[in-house]
Design a protein around this motif. Structure first.
Motif, PDB file in Angstrom:
ATOM      1  N   PHE A  27       0.818  -1.213   0.000  1.00  0.00           N
ATOM      2  CA  PHE A  27       0.000   0.000   0.000  1.00  0.00           C
ATOM      3  C   PHE A  27       0.857   1.271   0.000  1.00  0.00           C
ATOM      4  CE2 PHE A  27      -3.631  -2.728   1.300  1.00  0.00           C
ATOM      5  CZ  PHE A  27      -4.532  -2.290   0.330  1.00  0.00           C
ATOM      6  N   GLU A  28       2.025   1.187   0.611  1.00  0.00           N
ATOM      7  CA  GLU A  28       2.979   2.304   0.571  1.00  0.00           C
ATOM      8  C   GLU A  28       3.292   2.659  -0.888  1.00  0.00           C
ATOM      9  OE1 GLU A  28       7.269   2.040   2.113  1.00  0.00           O
ATOM     10  OE2 GLU A  28       6.007   1.877   3.917  1.00  0.00           O
ATOM     11  N   ARG A  29       3.427   1.620  -1.703  1.00  0.00           N
ATOM     12  CA  ARG A  29       3.722   1.816  -3.133  1.00  0.00           C
ATOM     13  C   ARG A  29       2.543   2.440  -3.877  1.00  0.00           C
ATOM     14  NH1 ARG A  29       6.851  -4.051  -3.819  1.00  0.00           N
ATOM     15  NH2 ARG A  29       8.847  -3.331  -2.962  1.00  0.00           N
ATOM     16  N   PHE A  30       1.354   2.385  -3.253  1.00  0.00           N
ATOM     17  CA  PHE A  30       0.167   3.051  -3.821  1.00  0.00           C
ATOM     18  C   PHE A  30      -0.099   4.383  -3.105  1.00  0.00           C
ATOM     19  CE2 PHE A  30      -0.576  -1.193  -5.444  1.00  0.00           C
ATOM     20  CZ  PHE A  30      -1.251  -0.985  -6.641  1.00  0.00           C
ATOM     21  N   THR A  77      -8.561   1.050  -8.955  1.00  0.00           N
ATOM     22  CA  THR A  77      -7.761   0.068  -9.695  1.00  0.00           C
ATOM     23  C   THR A  77      -8.528  -1.260  -9.678  1.00  0.00           C
ATOM     24  OG1 THR A  77      -5.563  -0.943  -9.897  1.00  0.00           O
ATOM     25  CG2 THR A  77      -6.347  -0.553  -7.648  1.00  0.00           C
ATOM     26  N   THR A  78      -7.900  -2.346 -10.081  1.00  0.00           N
ATOM     27  CA  THR A  78      -8.614  -3.635 -10.100  1.00  0.00           C
ATOM     28  C   THR A  78      -8.121  -4.520  -8.958  1.00  0.00           C
ATOM     29  OG1 THR A  78      -6.995  -4.793 -11.478  1.00  0.00           O
ATOM     30  CG2 THR A  78      -8.701  -3.527 -12.622  1.00  0.00           C
ATOM     31  N   PRO A  79      -8.983  -5.418  -8.473  1.00  0.00           N
ATOM     32  CA  PRO A  79      -8.552  -6.358  -7.434  1.00  0.00           C
ATOM     33  C   PRO A  79      -7.331  -7.166  -7.851  1.00  0.00           C
ATOM     34  CG  PRO A  79     -10.934  -6.444  -7.667  1.00  0.00           C
ATOM     35  CD  PRO A  79     -10.430  -5.582  -8.783  1.00  0.00           C
ATOM     36  N   LEU A  80      -7.256  -7.550  -9.129  1.00  0.00           N
ATOM     37  CA  LEU A  80      -6.121  -8.373  -9.579  1.00  0.00           C
ATOM     38  C   LEU A  80      -4.812  -7.592  -9.573  1.00  0.00           C
ATOM     39  CD1 LEU A  80      -7.418 -10.777 -12.362  1.00  0.00           C
ATOM     40  CD2 LEU A  80      -6.904 -11.252  -9.974  1.00  0.00           C
ATOM     41  N   LEU A  82      -4.099  -5.260  -7.403  1.00  0.00           N
ATOM     42  CA  LEU A  82      -3.713  -5.227  -5.984  1.00  0.00           C
ATOM     43  C   LEU A  82      -3.189  -6.586  -5.539  1.00  0.00           C
ATOM     44  CD1 LEU A  82      -6.491  -3.055  -4.280  1.00  0.00           C
ATOM     45  CD2 LEU A  82      -4.163  -2.388  -4.906  1.00  0.00           C
ATOM     46  N   ASN A  83      -3.824  -7.643  -6.005  1.00  0.00           N
ATOM     47  CA  ASN A  83      -3.384  -8.984  -5.614  1.00  0.00           C
ATOM     48  C   ASN A  83      -1.947  -9.244  -6.081  1.00  0.00           C
ATOM     49  OD1 ASN A  83      -4.691 -11.528  -4.353  1.00  0.00           O
ATOM     50  ND2 ASN A  83      -3.449 -12.295  -6.024  1.00  0.00           N
ATOM     51  N   SER A  84      -1.665  -8.863  -7.332  1.00  0.00           N
ATOM     52  CA  SER A  84      -0.309  -9.035  -7.864  1.00  0.00           C
ATOM     53  C   SER A  84       0.696  -8.180  -7.105  1.00  0.00           C
ATOM     54  CB  SER A  84      -0.263  -8.665  -9.351  1.00  0.00           C
ATOM     55  OG  SER A  84      -0.875  -9.670 -10.103  1.00  0.00           O
ATOM     56  N   ALA A  85       0.290  -6.950  -6.795  1.00  0.00           N
ATOM     57  CA  ALA A  85       1.183  -6.043  -6.050  1.00  0.00           C
ATOM     58  C   ALA A  85       1.468  -6.600  -4.657  1.00  0.00           C
ATOM     59  CB  ALA A  85       0.550  -4.658  -5.947  1.00  0.00           C
TER      60      ALA A  85
END
Length: 224
Positions: A27-30, A77-80, A82-85
């Protein structure tokens, strides 16, 4: 050595899985300051999904999607994505549990080694590579690829087939989860070892063949 094959779970058996630290980094990266309260809220959604996944009620894709739905809307953004991140952040902070490297190196050449994990494909290979563990495992069986999660007997069947159908009495399953790892292994007819570093009470009707508090203790037992 009593066993021809030793199968390991991945998260919290060989690898630390510090989900809060991973999410904080992700989340820091976002540009988001992710707090303990945010994490508790996330786990209220995430934990029941893992139970549903292990019981075959939802797929890996559904799990990935649903657990990040709320945050994806907030961050547009998309759930996928975020999941990859998240999995990328988990790979970046990945460390082995104490004794994991020593145990695996000491077993290498004495028994064949494999992994059966309910974790996601995206994380497994990179983690094994970064920790220098790839070379030790003959097979890495991932529920997302097989389409069935532990404790379902199907994933153990799949692993046994890859292993060339060794005698079940010569196979040991090691894991930290009494339900997916130990009960799954017992129901499949192989011996099991419960890694229980926090000294939790044993669930009713689950009787592992061994219980150890650390991987060092397991090494001593197996190589005695």
């Amino acid at each position: 050595m009593k066993y021809d094959w030793i199968l390991f779970d991945a998260d919290e058996t060989l690898f630390h899985f510090d989900a809060y630290t991973g999410m904080k980094l992700m989340f820091e990266r976002f540009g988001v300051d992710f707090t303990r309260d945010d994490y508790r809220e996330y786990q209220q959604v995430n934990l029941p999904l893992w139970v549903d996944y292990q019981e075959g009620k939802i797929s890996a894709d559904q799990l990935k999607h649903i657990r990040f739905e709320g945050w994806a809307k907030k961050l547009d953004t998309t759930p996928l994505t975020l999941n990859s991140a998240f999995l990328e952040a988990m790979a970046d902070i990945c460390t082995l549990l104490p004794g994991a490297k020593e145990l695996i190196q000491s077993l290498s050449g004495k028994a064949k080694l494999g992994i059966i994990t309910n974790g996601f494909t995206e994380l497994q290979a990179i983690r094994l590579e970064r920790t220098g563990m790839s070379e030790y495992f003959e097979h890495v069986v991932i529920s997302e690829e097989v389409g069935i999660a532990k404790p379902d007997l199907g994933i153990f069947d799949h692993a046994l087939e890859l292993m060339g159908h060794p005698c079940k009495s010569k196979v040991l399953m090691v894991g930290d989860n009494p339900h997916s790892d130990v009960l799954g292994g017992l129901n499949f007819g192989i011996e099991t070892c419960w890694l229980n570093p926090k000294g939790k009470d044993k669930p009713d009707n689950i009787e592992p063949h061994y219980e150890v508090a650390s991987l060092y203790e397991l090494q001593t037992k197996l190589l005695a």
